[in-house]
Design a protein around this motif. Sequence first.
Motif, PDB file in Angstrom:
ATOM      1  N   THR A  21      -1.874  -6.465   6.082  1.00  0.00           N
ATOM      2  CA  THR A  21      -1.489  -6.012   4.746  1.00  0.00           C
ATOM      3  C   THR A  21      -2.571  -5.132   4.137  1.00  0.00           C
ATOM      4  N   LYS A  22      -3.831  -5.558   4.233  1.00  0.00           N
ATOM      5  CA  LYS A  22      -4.937  -4.765   3.685  1.00  0.00           C
ATOM      6  C   LYS A  22      -5.023  -3.405   4.380  1.00  0.00           C
ATOM      7  N   LEU A  23      -4.874  -3.383   5.706  1.00  0.00           N
ATOM      8  CA  LEU A  23      -4.942  -2.121   6.438  1.00  0.00           C
ATOM      9  C   LEU A  23      -3.800  -1.189   6.050  1.00  0.00           C
ATOM     10  N   GLN A  82       3.216  -6.186  -3.118  1.00  0.00           N
ATOM     11  CA  GLN A  82       2.436  -6.832  -4.166  1.00  0.00           C
ATOM     12  C   GLN A  82       1.009  -6.302  -4.197  1.00  0.00           C
ATOM     13  N   MET A  83       0.392  -6.162  -3.049  1.00  0.00           N
ATOM     14  CA  MET A  83      -0.979  -5.683  -2.999  1.00  0.00           C
ATOM     15  C   MET A  83      -1.056  -4.229  -3.474  1.00  0.00           C
ATOM     16  N   LEU A  84      -0.092  -3.424  -3.085  1.00  0.00           N
ATOM     17  CA  LEU A  84      -0.043  -2.034  -3.516  1.00  0.00           C
ATOM     18  C   LEU A  84       0.136  -1.949  -5.033  1.00  0.00           C
ATOM     19  N   ALA A  85       1.006  -2.771  -5.582  1.00  0.00           N
ATOM     20  CA  ALA A  85       1.223  -2.798  -7.032  1.00  0.00           C
ATOM     21  C   ALA A  85      -0.047  -3.213  -7.772  1.00  0.00           C
ATOM     22  N   GLN A  86      -0.774  -4.177  -7.243  1.00  0.00           N
ATOM     23  CA  GLN A  86      -2.024  -4.601  -7.873  1.00  0.00           C
ATOM     24  C   GLN A  86      -3.043  -3.472  -7.900  1.00  0.00           C
ATOM     25  N   LEU A  87      -3.131  -2.723  -6.821  1.00  0.00           N
ATOM     26  CA  LEU A  87      -4.081  -1.611  -6.768  1.00  0.00           C
ATOM     27  C   LEU A  87      -3.720  -0.493  -7.734  1.00  0.00           C
ATOM     28  N   ARG A  88      -2.436  -0.343  -7.985  1.00  0.00           N
ATOM     29  CA  ARG A  88      -1.970   0.736  -8.863  1.00  0.00           C
ATOM     30  C   ARG A  88      -2.042   0.368 -10.344  1.00  0.00           C
ATOM     31  N   GLN A  89      -2.311  -0.878 -10.652  1.00  0.00           N
ATOM     32  CA  GLN A  89      -2.403  -1.268 -12.057  1.00  0.00           C
ATOM     33  C   GLN A  89      -3.619  -0.613 -12.680  1.00  0.00           C
TER      34      GLN A  89
END
Length: 92
Positions: A21-23, A82-89
Amino acid sequence: MIDQEKVQFEMRLSALEYLVTKLFVAHITTAGLSDEKIQKYFDDFRDGAAKQIFPGFDPAVSDYVTSEWENAIESLLVAQKQMLAQLRQPKP
């Protein structure tokens, strides 16, 4: 009683899922893909998972294995979104 080997296996698998997911998120953020292209990736990945065949199993078992595979793929896609959305906040 806790099955230590099962816990270790699950934690290794969970760590691999987190790494994947991180990659993926790192790739998406550096590639500068549009939201539409990202969604197409998700859709194509989900569609590909649905078409996956596991030969050599009894048909009933094959259906079960395919269902578990699709659930695992969906879980990864949800984590990626979810991880992508968190980074875009926006940062406070």
